[in-house]
Write an enzyme that holds these catalytic residues in place. Structure first.
Site, PDB file in Angstrom:
ATOM      1  N   GLY A 159      33.728  44.205  37.286  1.00  9.94           N
ATOM      2  CA  GLY A 159      35.373  44.856  36.875  1.00  9.94           C
ATOM      3  C   GLY A 159      35.628  44.553  35.558  1.00  9.94           C
ATOM      4  N   ARG A 160      36.922  44.506  35.494  1.00 12.77           N
ATOM      5  CA  ARG A 160      37.594  44.386  33.949  1.00 12.77           C
ATOM      6  C   ARG A 160      37.203  43.080  33.614  1.00 12.77           C
ATOM      7  NH1 ARG A 160      41.597  46.402  37.059  1.00 12.77           N
ATOM      8  NH2 ARG A 160      42.333  48.535  36.533  1.00 12.77           N
ATOM      9  N   SER A 180      26.520  43.984  41.072  1.00  9.50           N
ATOM     10  CA  SER A 180      27.667  44.890  41.288  1.00  9.50           C
ATOM     11  C   SER A 180      26.937  46.022  42.349  1.00  9.50           C
ATOM     12  CB  SER A 180      28.312  45.400  39.971  1.00  9.50           C
ATOM     13  OG  SER A 180      29.470  46.389  40.359  1.00  9.50           O
ATOM     14  N   ARG A 236      38.001  33.807  43.364  1.00  9.77           N
ATOM     15  CA  ARG A 236      38.963  33.164  44.551  1.00  9.77           C
ATOM     16  C   ARG A 236      38.069  31.937  45.168  1.00  9.77           C
ATOM     17  NH1 ARG A 236      42.801  34.850  42.561  1.00  9.77           N
ATOM     18  NH2 ARG A 236      44.365  36.385  43.396  1.00  9.77           N
ATOM     19  N   GLU A 265      43.136  26.289  48.898  1.00 10.06           N
ATOM     20  CA  GLU A 265      43.918  26.097  47.795  1.00 10.06           C
ATOM     21  C   GLU A 265      45.399  25.831  48.313  1.00 10.06           C
ATOM     22  OE1 GLU A 265      42.856  28.479  44.400  1.00 10.06           O
ATOM     23  OE2 GLU A 265      44.999  28.638  43.815  1.00 10.06           O
ATOM     24  N   HIS A 283      44.223  26.347  39.281  1.00  4.82           N
ATOM     25  CA  HIS A 283      44.210  28.011  39.147  1.00  4.82           C
ATOM     26  C   HIS A 283      45.133  28.457  38.038  1.00  4.82           C
ATOM     27  CE1 HIS A 283      44.444  31.676  41.956  1.00  4.82           C
ATOM     28  NE2 HIS A 283      44.427  32.092  40.850  1.00  4.82           N
ATOM     29  N   GLY A 285      43.854  30.897  35.612  1.00  4.46           N
ATOM     30  CA  GLY A 285      43.335  31.931  34.986  1.00  4.46           C
ATOM     31  C   GLY A 285      44.250  32.764  34.183  1.00  4.46           C
TER      32      GLY A 285
HETATM   33  C1  DGY Z   1      45.420  36.857  40.044  1.00  7.86           C
HETATM   34  O1  DGY Z   1      46.191  37.403  39.473  1.00  7.86           O
HETATM   35  O2  DGY Z   1      44.636  37.121  40.929  1.00  7.86           O
HETATM   36  C2  DGY Z   1      44.695  35.545  39.358  1.00  7.86           C
HETATM   37  O3  DGY Z   1      44.017  34.715  40.142  1.00  7.86           O
HETATM   38  C3  DGY Z   1      46.292  34.931  38.783  1.00  7.86           C
HETATM   39  O4  DGY Z   1      45.908  33.808  38.053  1.00  7.86           O
END
Ligand code: DGY
Length: 311
Positions: A159-160, A180, A236, A265, A283, A285
């Site tokens: 994906g992106r 994919s 995830r 988590e 977390h 990201g």
């Molecule tokens: C999301 O937006 O799903 C990311 O895990 C947030 O950091």
């Protein structure tokens, strides 16, 4: 008599999102806490709301939707992932669900690269060594790690974010392969997952969490990784069987792992905490100011548009 629309926000939003809510003139209540909302608090807060702005830390299931009642028409999740929302329950109740795709692609891809380099070049181990006063000067054998130039990166999910990681990895001289359901020739050769795992020097996960991807990397698949391989997870936590991962890391059956997400988590499997060949991040990201501002504005405008209020 129908009530005017009201929005409940489960956590303090970046100011950009609060400003957008204020500017719209809609009635909203933002919970004044930066801790995840408890179930009881959520159930008590939602009755009569029209829109819910939730976080990936909130479980939004049928009981939350039923507690909100028939007024609830839209849920806006400030995340790209939607695994915390029961989408089937929302569809069955005619509730629209919006999220924040696109605006966190670069931030998450940057973090994946930072983790990849961080674990292979042992940056956190080095930081710890210096802080603990054990740095006795440069040494030919000191914290020697792995390199990336010419190495194969296997990207799971095209994906992106997976595509953005591929672009970055190529700039570091890496060979990119991917796995994919769909063809993305611009990413490089497409491999079956098992072949990707057994042939890659680095594996980076970028698939959503679905019933199909839960424990996608189980004990059998983790055993396919090379003893010199590194695993990076910014997707995830439940995509990886954390207990099985701790086993392969402890037994040196892979070189290392860098995890930004965890199976339960915010809990982290205790077996991981004692291992030096795993880099653990909380977390992060999308944790970049401009990104978080864009996420907040996007979730607010998605919710307002759905309710029919001009942002
Ligand atoms: C999301 O937006 O799903 C990311 O895990 C947030 O950091």
């Amino acid at each position: 008599m129908s009530q005017s629309p009201r929005i409940f926000v489960t956590r303090v939003l970046p100011e950009a999102g609060v400003a957008a809510l204020r500017a719209s003139g809609i009635a909203f209540v933002q919970r004044e806490s930066d801790r995840p909302i408890s179930r009881d608090e959520m159930l008590a807060a939602v009755p009569g709301i029209s829109g819910l702005i939730s976080m990936l830390t909130d479980r939004v299931d049928a009981s939350v939707m039923d507690a909100a009642g028939r007024s609830l028409s839209v849920i806006g999740n400030m995340a790209v992932g939607l695994d915390n929302i029961d989408l089937g329950a929302a569809a069955a109740r005619g509730i629209t669900v919006v999220n924040t795709p696109g605006v966190l692609t670069d931030a998450t891809a940057d973090l994946a690269m930072a983790l990849l380099l961080g674990v292979s070049r042992r940056i956190v181990e080095g930081d710890r060594l210096v802080r603990e006063g054990h740095f006795a000067g440069w040494g030919p054998l000191l914290l020697v790690g792995g390199d990336v130039d010419g190495k194969r990166l296997g990207i799971v999910g095209a994906g992106r974010i997976g595509s953005a990681v591929a672009r970055r990895a190529r700039a570091f001289g890496m060979e990119v392969v991917y796995c994919s359901h769909h063809d993305h020739p611009e990413m490089g050769p497409r491999l079956e997952l098992d072949e990707l795992l057994s042939s890659s020097d680095y594996v980076s996960l970028h698939c959503p969490l679905t019933p199909e991807t839960r424990h996608l990397l189980d004990a059998r698949r983790l055993a396919l990784l090379k003893p010199t391989a590194y695993l990076v997870n910014t997707a995830r936590g439940p995509v990886v069987d954390e207990e099985a991962l701790a086993d392969v890391l402890r037994e040196g059956r892979i070189a290392g792992a860098a995890l930004d997400v965890f199976e339960k988590e915010p809990a982290v499997h205790p077996a991981l905490l004692g291992l030096s060949n795993v880099l653990l991040a909380p977390h992060l990201g999308s944790a970049e100011q401009g990104t978080r501002d864009r996420m907040a504005r996007m979730v607010v405008s998605g919710v307002l548009a759905s309710i029919g209020v001009s942002p």
